[in-house]
Design an enzyme around this catalytic site. Structure first.
Site, PDB file in Angstrom:
ATOM      1  N   ARG A  86       0.836  -1.219   0.000  1.00  0.00           N
ATOM      2  CA  ARG A  86       0.000   0.000   0.000  1.00  0.00           C
ATOM      3  C   ARG A  86       0.863   1.258   0.000  1.00  0.00           C
ATOM      4  O   ARG A  86       0.362   2.366  -0.169  1.00  0.00           O
ATOM      5  CB  ARG A  86      -0.908   0.016   1.232  1.00  0.00           C
ATOM      6  CG  ARG A  86      -1.892  -1.124   1.333  1.00  0.00           C
ATOM      7  CD  ARG A  86      -2.682  -1.047   2.626  1.00  0.00           C
ATOM      8  NE  ARG A  86      -3.499   0.146   2.643  1.00  0.00           N
ATOM      9  CZ  ARG A  86      -4.754   0.186   2.178  1.00  0.00           C
ATOM     10  NH1 ARG A  86      -5.293  -0.898   1.669  1.00  0.00           N
ATOM     11  NH2 ARG A  86      -5.452   1.292   2.202  1.00  0.00           N
ATOM     12  N   GLY A 116      -4.730   8.848   4.437  1.00  0.00           N
ATOM     13  CA  GLY A 116      -5.737   9.743   3.856  1.00  0.00           C
ATOM     14  C   GLY A 116      -5.119  11.103   3.606  1.00  0.00           C
ATOM     15  O   GLY A 116      -3.916  11.280   3.687  1.00  0.00           O
ATOM     16  N   LYS A 156      -0.477   0.155  -4.646  1.00  0.00           N
ATOM     17  CA  LYS A 156      -1.510  -0.796  -5.048  1.00  0.00           C
ATOM     18  C   LYS A 156      -2.889  -0.166  -5.077  1.00  0.00           C
ATOM     19  O   LYS A 156      -3.709  -0.505  -5.902  1.00  0.00           O
ATOM     20  CB  LYS A 156      -1.527  -1.988  -4.070  1.00  0.00           C
ATOM     21  CG  LYS A 156      -2.517  -3.068  -4.449  1.00  0.00           C
ATOM     22  CD  LYS A 156      -2.209  -3.695  -5.787  1.00  0.00           C
ATOM     23  CE  LYS A 156      -3.213  -4.735  -6.191  1.00  0.00           C
ATOM     24  NZ  LYS A 156      -3.000  -5.228  -7.567  1.00  0.00           N
TER      25      LYS A 156
HETATM   26  C1  AGP Z   1      -3.037  -2.084 -12.530  1.00  0.00           C
HETATM   27  O1  AGP Z   1      -1.946  -2.922 -12.922  1.00  0.00           O
HETATM   28  C2  AGP Z   1      -2.581  -0.828 -11.935  1.00  0.00           C
HETATM   29  N1  AGP Z   1      -1.754  -1.065 -10.805  1.00  0.00           N
HETATM   30  C3  AGP Z   1      -3.679   0.211 -11.700  1.00  0.00           C
HETATM   31  O2  AGP Z   1      -3.971   0.728 -12.975  1.00  0.00           O
HETATM   32  C4  AGP Z   1      -5.021  -0.257 -11.079  1.00  0.00           C
HETATM   33  O3  AGP Z   1      -5.696  -1.114 -11.950  1.00  0.00           O
HETATM   34  C5  AGP Z   1      -5.889   0.996 -10.855  1.00  0.00           C
HETATM   35  O4  AGP Z   1      -5.241   1.828  -9.921  1.00  0.00           O
HETATM   36  C6  AGP Z   1      -7.314   0.682 -10.363  1.00  0.00           C
HETATM   37  O5  AGP Z   1      -7.238   0.049  -9.116  1.00  0.00           O
HETATM   38  P1  AGP Z   1      -8.588  -0.629  -8.524  1.00  0.00           P
HETATM   39  O6  AGP Z   1      -8.972  -1.740  -9.457  1.00  0.00           O
HETATM   40  O7  AGP Z   1      -8.202  -1.126  -7.172  1.00  0.00           O
HETATM   41  O8  AGP Z   1      -9.651   0.439  -8.483  1.00  0.00           O
END
Ligand code: AGP
Length: 611
Positions: A27, A104, A606
């Site tokens: 994270r 946050g 992530k």
């Molecule tokens: C995907 O490989 C990326 N790390 C990123 O684009 C991710 O898909 C995007 O941040 C959306 O995340 P979420 O599906 O948790 O909303």
């Protein structure tokens, strides 16, 4: 985008906290810190860089006396203030009475900070988070929970926090607004964290806080109030994630482990959700009766990144199979363009983490304008899942690697099942439904066939790992797959890669082609293949090397291109799934050849919980 952990109980607190933030490192990982309440005072240790650096530092300082019962810890993804020790959490007030870890963004922190400085508070960091302990100190009149609540009432923005007080040993206070907080309920012990990854080793019984909740946590009980200091009750849930899923399981990287998990994760996504006899899907989480399904006259999909690419495939499914007008929107664009939605519009959020700020805001905007809302998420109890109250969990298990892989294929599988259900509430016949539901059952096997070709793919990856630019091109259902392949490559190998519709290349990008720019062309034997072959010839005429995804047995492709990624034969509906797995492996092995930190790519986290 930060990982926070708090513990109160009889275990070796330091170990619980350090293990917890190590589990949450995906994270955010630019700095870390821990605060232990020892003999009535806080011992705070911080370090820049990954959690391993903090672990070493704590080891040098000793693990602390066995008398320590309470502590908090944090691993950071910087939003305000560079990654320095001073900016690392936990943050304390001027008298070291309160220690706070925060996830946050506090939007009014500079006003609050100025006001507190005028009252004599001394700040040690550049962060927004540091205003929290000083505010608590300001309101503290021997009532811990009341002081925290009053402090939080001053804050505009988002927070997930855990607070420890030297005047209240053994107690922790946790609160959330826009950033996730979950409490693990043990036997005379409690562990509170940003998500269940830090908790699964200790208990399967958890309490998810809602926005506005403030929890007063003791080792043997939890009392929850709302932001107005009124008691509220929250039920407990049971986590069904196996701790082994959190570890690497013998793979070099979480990304490779999660690529290999896809036959299983798809099986879990589909399990119990196909009614082969009636040729439809059973998605009880949608809470929609047939008349509700029939009433939907438009679908808007809001998502980001890889989830957006899954949504683009979903558009084709919903329009072609169910005949429902469908738009796919980058979530941030949707929320700010004053979208037109109606009561019969289904706004569908797709989010692995269920915490992406732009996707959450898009869904809230759609809800405010009267649309029906639903979500496709992976993390149970995540904010987006609970904002929409209806939807489908993909059950992919924890996805640790920053690059999303198994979540994507499970999202696409769920979208296909949703399209099947909607189609059967319209003109799709039982026979057509039975054929498609049987096809969906085949997805794990199709993906496994591609994984079984990993060695071939690794060889091709090594051959082209030195390129500085790549193009990925596709048509129809394979166009979003091309975009996803490009995203995978760029985010873990740092090679510039662009996904384009195959027909678009000649409208400009073809000017960039030369022998140093390989093109990955998705030319599986499905609708559009012949046109894509013409595009391949255009690329070859510019001397660009071409790597093609081709259907097994389509031997002519070998003569036409430089390398072939073989994909099992599928219908056009399923074609993106095994194809993207081949592109995931191509990206993985190129990044590995280039020695990149595959699970923690630079600049990325992530879960993007800020706008
Ligand atoms: C995907 O490989 C990326 N790390 C990123 O684009 C991710 O898909 C995007 O941040 C959306 O995340 P979420 O599906 O948790 O909303």
């Amino acid at each position: 985008m930060c990982g926070i952990v708090g513990y109160t109980g009889n275990r070796q607190v330091t170990e619980v906290l350090l293990q917890g933030i190590r589990r949450l490192e995906y994270r955010g990982y630019d700095s870390a810190g821990i605060a232990l309440l020892e003999d009535g005072n806080f011992r705070v240790i911080k370090s820049v860089g990954k959690v391993a650096g903090l672990v070493e530092k704590v080891g040098q300082n000793g693990h602390g006396s066995p008398g320590i019962k309470t502590g908090i810890a944090h691993t950071r993804w910087a939003t305000h203030g560079a990654p320095t020790e001073a900016n690392a959490h936990p943050h304390l007030d001027s008298q070291n009475n309160f220690a706070v870890v925060h996830n946050g963004i506090i939007e009014n922190y500079s006003v609050l900070r100025d006001r507190l400085i005028k009252k004599g508070h001394k700040f040690l960091s550049e962060t927004d988070s540091e205003v929290i302990p000083h505010l608590i100190q300001e309101f503290y009149q021997n009532d811990f929970a009341s002081a925290v609540i009053q402090a939080l009432q001053q804050i505009e923005g988002t927070y997930g926090i855990v607070v420890s007080s030297k005047n209240h040993p053994g107690q922790l206070i946790a609160a959330r607004k826009g950033s996730p907080i979950v409490i693990g309920v043990g036997e005379n012990e409690m562990i509170v964290a940003s998500d269940i990854m830090a908790i699964v080793s200790y208990t399967a019984k958890v309490i998810y806080l809602n926005d506005g909740d403030v929890a007063l946590i003791n080792p043997n009980n939890v009392e929850i109030r709302n932001i107005h200091n009124v008691p509220v009750s929250r039920g407990t849930s049971t986590i069904d994630w196996d701790i082994r899923l959190v570890e690497k399981g013998g793979f070099e990287h979480f990304m490779l482990k999660e690529i290999h998990e896809q036959p299983e994760s798809i099986t879990n996504a589909v399990r119990g959700r196909l009614d082969h006899a009636n040729g439809t899907a059973i998605l009880s989480g949608l809470n929609m009766q047939p008349q509700d399904l029939v009433a939907i006259d438009r679908i808007i999909i809001a998502a980001c990144g890889t989830s957006l690419h899954a949504g683009m495939i979903g558009k084709y499914y919903f329009e072609e199979l169910a005949g429902i007008l469908t738009e796919v929107e980058q979530a941030a664009e949707f929320r700010y363009r004053n979208p037109i939605v109606g009561v019969n519009t289904l706004a569908l959020a797709i989010s692995q983490s269920g915490e992406t700020a732009d996707t959450l805001a898009a869904i809230k905007e759609a809800k405010m304008k009267g649309a029906q809302v639903a979500a496709i998420c992976n993390v149970v109890g995540s904010t987006i899942a609970r904002e929409t109250e209806r939807g489908v969990y993909i059950h992919a298990g924890p996805e640790i690697s920053v690059a999303s892989t198994k979540a994507f294929t499970s999202q696409v599988a769920v979208l296909l099942m949703m399209a099947l259900k909607l189609a059967r509430s319209r003109r799709f016949t039982q026979q057509e439904g039975i054929i498609l539901s049987n096809e969906i059952e085949m997805i794990p096997e199709l993906i496994q066939k591609v994984i079984d070709r990993s060695k071939e793919i690794e060889k091709i990856a090594k051959k082209w790992s030195g390129a500085k630019d790549f193009f990925f091109i596709g048509r129809g259902y394979l166009y979003p797959a091309a975009l996803e392949g490009a995203l995978k490559l760029k985010e873990i190998s740092y090679i510039h890669a662009e996904g384009y519709h195959a027909a678009e290349l000649k409208h400009g990008p073809i000017a960039l082609l030369d022998p140093s720019v390989p093109v990955v062309a998705l030319a599986n034997d499905v609708l559009g293949k012949d046109k894509t072959i013409s595009n391949i010839q255009e690329c070859k005429a510019r001397k660009s090397p071409v790597i093609v995804t081709a259907t097994e047995g389509d031997e002519g492709m070998k003569q036409l291109t430089d390398d072939v990624l073989w994909i099992p034969r599928t219908s056009k509906y399923l074609a993106p799934l095994p194809t993207v797995v081949a592109l995931q492996l191509l990206a993985y092995y190129i990044a590995k050849e280039r020695g990149c930190p595959i699970d923690h790519p630079r600049n990325l986290a992530k879960s993007v919980t800020v706008e």
